[in-house]
Design a protein around this motif. Structure first.
Motif, mmCIF file in Angstrom:
data_model
loop_
_atom_site.group_PDB
_atom_site.id
_atom_site.type_symbol
_atom_site.label_atom_id
_atom_site.label_comp_id
_atom_site.label_asym_id
_atom_site.label_seq_id
_atom_site.Cartn_x
_atom_site.Cartn_y
_atom_site.Cartn_z
ATOM 1 N N ARG A 1 9.548 -1.890 12.759
ATOM 2 C CA ARG A 1 9.069 -1.112 11.612
ATOM 3 C C ARG A 1 7.777 -0.372 11.907
ATOM 4 N N TRP A 2 7.077 -0.762 12.981
ATOM 5 C CA TRP A 2 5.744 -0.230 13.234
ATOM 6 C C TRP A 2 5.726 1.292 13.355
ATOM 7 N N SER A 3 6.703 1.866 14.021
ATOM 8 C CA SER A 3 6.696 3.321 14.237
ATOM 9 C C SER A 3 6.697 4.068 12.902
ATOM 10 N N GLU A 4 7.478 3.568 11.946
ATOM 11 C CA GLU A 4 7.539 4.214 10.633
ATOM 12 C C GLU A 4 6.343 3.839 9.770
ATOM 13 N N ASP A 5 5.994 2.535 9.774
ATOM 14 C CA ASP A 5 4.882 2.078 8.937
ATOM 15 C C ASP A 5 3.561 2.708 9.369
ATOM 16 N N SER A 6 3.337 2.834 10.675
ATOM 17 C CA SER A 6 2.068 3.382 11.150
ATOM 18 C C SER A 6 1.903 4.835 10.741
ATOM 19 N N ASP A 7 2.994 5.594 10.781
ATOM 20 C CA ASP A 7 2.924 6.995 10.342
ATOM 21 C C ASP A 7 2.472 7.081 8.886
ATOM 22 N N LYS A 8 3.052 6.201 8.045
ATOM 23 C CA LYS A 8 2.690 6.209 6.628
ATOM 24 C C LYS A 8 1.230 5.797 6.426
ATOM 25 N N LEU A 9 0.816 4.750 7.125
ATOM 26 C CA LEU A 9 -0.550 4.257 6.965
ATOM 27 C C LEU A 9 -1.578 5.293 7.423
ATOM 28 N N TRP A 10 -1.274 5.974 8.535
ATOM 29 C CA TRP A 10 -2.180 7.042 9.002
ATOM 30 C C TRP A 10 -2.271 8.159 7.958
ATOM 31 N N SER A 11 -1.120 8.539 7.409
ATOM 32 C CA SER A 11 -1.103 9.653 6.448
ATOM 33 C C SER A 11 -1.857 9.299 5.171
ATOM 34 N N TRP A 12 -1.908 8.001 4.831
ATOM 35 C CA TRP A 12 -2.615 7.564 3.631
ATOM 36 C C TRP A 12 -4.083 7.218 3.921
ATOM 37 N N GLY A 13 -4.513 7.354 5.181
ATOM 38 C CA GLY A 13 -5.887 7.061 5.551
ATOM 39 C C GLY A 13 -6.219 5.586 5.543
ATOM 40 N N LEU A 14 -5.222 4.724 5.851
ATOM 41 C CA LEU A 14 -5.413 3.277 5.758
ATOM 42 C C LEU A 14 -5.444 2.585 7.118
ATOM 43 N N LEU A 15 -5.457 3.360 8.202
ATOM 44 C CA LEU A 15 -5.605 2.760 9.532
ATOM 45 C C LEU A 15 -6.928 3.227 10.140
ATOM 46 N N VAL B 1 0.845 -1.193 0.000
ATOM 47 C CA VAL B 1 0.000 0.000 0.000
ATOM 48 C C VAL B 1 0.879 1.240 0.000
ATOM 49 N N ASN B 2 0.390 2.285 -0.648
ATOM 50 C CA ASN B 2 1.100 3.569 -0.652
ATOM 51 C C ASN B 2 0.080 4.688 -0.865
ATOM 52 N N GLY B 3 0.557 5.875 -1.082
ATOM 53 C CA GLY B 3 -0.335 7.013 -1.237
ATOM 54 C C GLY B 3 -1.197 6.960 -2.474
ATOM 55 N N HIS B 4 -0.881 6.055 -3.399
ATOM 56 C CA HIS B 4 -1.643 5.946 -4.642
ATOM 57 C C HIS B 4 -2.711 4.856 -4.591
ATOM 58 N N GLY B 5 -2.622 3.960 -3.605
ATOM 59 C CA GLY B 5 -3.634 2.916 -3.546
ATOM 60 C C GLY B 5 -3.188 1.672 -2.812
ATOM 61 N N ILE B 6 -4.025 0.630 -2.929
ATOM 62 C CA ILE B 6 -3.824 -0.675 -2.288
ATOM 63 C C ILE B 6 -3.619 -1.698 -3.398
ATOM 64 N N TYR B 7 -2.498 -2.422 -3.351
ATOM 65 C CA TYR B 7 -2.151 -3.361 -4.415
ATOM 66 C C TYR B 7 -1.981 -4.766 -3.835
ATOM 67 N N PRO B 8 -2.993 -5.649 -3.976
ATOM 68 C CA PRO B 8 -2.874 -7.017 -3.466
ATOM 69 C C PRO B 8 -1.777 -7.799 -4.187
ATOM 70 N N LEU B 9 -1.058 -8.617 -3.453
ATOM 71 C CA LEU B 9 0.030 -9.409 -4.020
ATOM 72 C C LEU B 9 -0.355 -10.874 -4.169
ATOM 73 N N GLU B 10 -0.811 -11.491 -3.070
ATOM 74 C CA GLU B 10 -1.080 -12.931 -3.114
ATOM 75 C C GLU B 10 -1.974 -13.347 -1.953
ATOM 76 N N PHE B 11 -2.637 -14.489 -2.143
ATOM 77 C CA PHE B 11 -3.529 -15.050 -1.128
ATOM 78 C C PHE B 11 -2.818 -16.125 -0.316
ATOM 79 N N THR B 12 -3.220 -16.265 0.933
ATOM 80 C CA THR B 12 -2.927 -17.451 1.744
ATOM 81 C C THR B 12 -4.267 -17.931 2.268
ATOM 82 N N SER B 13 -4.807 -18.983 1.680
ATOM 83 C CA SER B 13 -6.173 -19.427 1.997
ATOM 84 C C SER B 13 -6.145 -20.620 2.953
ATOM 85 N N ARG B 14 -5.523 -20.410 4.095
ATOM 86 C CA ARG B 14 -5.322 -21.439 5.130
ATOM 87 C C ARG B 14 -4.780 -20.724 6.354
ATOM 88 N N PHE B 15 -4.475 -21.484 7.418
ATOM 89 C CA PHE B 15 -3.740 -20.895 8.528
ATOM 90 C C PHE B 15 -2.388 -20.408 8.013
#
Length: 435
Positions: free
Chosen positions: A421-435, A273-287
């Motif tokens: 990484r959370w301190s940096e990642d959370s700032d980015k996610l908040w700024s992009w409106g994704l949290l 995810v980034n400021g331009h959108g949400i880009y799915p990569l792959e599924f894990t359809s199990r535990f």
């Protein structure tokens, strides 16, 4: 007194776990300790010793179908038989042919995302190295090389390019051609997108998603600061949430399709995810592993009862902790590589020692138990997962690393930055409106 005993006995169930590599040992053991009957089957021959001394093992799971109240398939590839058992009236947690294909066939997964009107990163599948090299030469860019099918389990083969013209990926493709020849199978080249890598996961009861949902941040490289070879995972940080813009943009759109296929289990979608959108990569359809074990550190209800409600198709709210959960693997040689000689020399039957009494938050992985001692077995070198939780990420990290300090494993190694990484990642996610 008598009434409470009757109630307790009526809740005791028989769980049959069908496992690919024994990764669900900790879940099986937990359910046994909760008072249920359990049996564990492991398909992979080198992994057959995993779980001995912890839980009852069986050699042919099919003979125990009638015995079981609930059958749990802990990996992809069992979708057809899981669906057949559901149709026969059994309570089953596991995939379907459709959800198996979502994970195992990357091309199909991408096409299903498009079908559900979800934006995807441009990608292309190849069966020969020369075709892939020609494609990069004609379309220079930075790419991620992803094996498909069974080869994708060898996480060290995944390569994330950094060169803007794809020259580093071309070099890797030429090296794979020399070492693998025609045995590599199909693989995918995906355009590299920069941003925060995050997974959104939820349990599905055959009709609907169970809330809250889980937000996960994986740490895949062997060394701290994302250095070294890709391992699949060395540790993870996570939290539970009632709602998520990422979930609503991705997994939630699959609700009707999953219900149509009567999927019962856990499904995860990994995204950039980034400021331009949400880009799915792959599924894990199990535990996910170690995801499900770290999730357990945040679930405030018995695992057996939770899985029973899920398999029964009940609508309920999952009771979870506030704050954060983290987990880190302690591994031994030759992890993450496959080298039987090295494993037998350095790691087989090595003892997991505890400095102090108490094994709280230490989850057995590829272990057996002999005379109450935990011994490393299998062949991959994944010894234990250690978890922690807290109101803040720092609190969760502190608990986890305090618990790790209580564990002694000769030649053991682990990452020291899970959750950083959370301190940096959370700032980015908040700024992009994704949290």
């Amino acid at each position: 007194m008598i009434a409470s005993v009757k109630t307790k006995s009526s809740l005791q169930k028989k769980f049959l776990f069908v496992s690919r590599w024994g990764e669900s040992l900790d879940i099986v053991n937990t359910i046994k300790l909760e008072g249920h009957e359990v049996k564990l089957f492991i398909e992979d021959k080198p992994s057959k010793e995993i779980g001995y001394g912890f839980v009852p093992k069986v050699n042919q799971w099919e003979k125990h179908i009638d015995w079981a109240d609930i059958i749990v398939f802990d990996y992809t590839g069992y979708g057809k038989i899981a669906s057949e058992l559901r149709k026969s009236g059994k309570l089953v947690i596991g995939g379907t042919e459709y959800t198996d294909q979502l994970e195992l066939d990357r091309n199909f997964g991408q096409s299903e995302l498009k079908k559900h009107k979800i934006k995807v990163i441009p990608s292309k599948e190849f069966s020969t190295f020369n075709d892939a090299i020609s494609y990069i030469e004609q379309h220079p860019n930075s790419y991620v090389l992803k094996p498909c099918g069974e080869t994708q389990e060898l996480k060290q083969l995944l390569f994330v390019g950094t060169d803007d013209e794809g020259l580093d990926v071309i070099r890797v493709l030429k090296a794979y051609e020399k070492s693998w020849g025609n045995d590599f199978g199909n693989f995918q080249l995906q355009r590299k997108v920069k941003g925060v890598e995050v997974s959104i996961a939820a349990f599905f009861n055959g009709h609907d998603f169970i809330y809250p949902i889980n937000t996960t941040f994986e740490h895949k490289k062997l060394f701290p600061k994302e250095l070294g070879v890709s391992t699949g995972e060395m540790g993870t940080s996570m939290f539970w949430t009632k709602e998520s813009p990422i979930f609503e943009a991705t997994l939630l759109k699959f609700k009707e399709t999953l219900a149509k296929h009567q999927f019962v289990g856990h499904i995860d979608i990994n995204c950039i995810v980034n400021g331009h959108g949400i880009y799915p990569l792959e599924f894990t359809s199990r535990f996910g592993y170690p995801q499900i074990l770290i999730q357990r550190a945040g679930i405030n209800e018995p695992m057996g009862l939770f899985l029973l409600k899920l398999a029964s198709g009940e609508h309920f709210k999952l009771q979870t902790k506030k704050g954060f959960q983290v987990g880190a693997f302690i591994v031994v040689p030759p992890f993450p590589y496959d080298d039987k000689k090295t494993f037998n020399l350095f790691s087989k039957d090595a003892v997991v020692v505890f400095k102090r009494n108490g094994k709280e938050g230490v989850h057995p992985m590829h272990l057996k138990q002999v005379n109450d001692e935990w011994l490393i077995t299998g062949n991959t070198g994944i010894a234990v997962l250690v978890t922690g939780f807290g109101n803040t990420m720092k609190d969760a990290q502190k608990m986890m690393y305090n618990r790790i300090s209580n564990v002694i494993i000769n030649n053991g190694y682990y990452r020291t930055d899970i959750g950083d990484r959370w301190s940096e990642d959370s700032d980015k996610l908040w700024s992009w409106g994704l949290l």
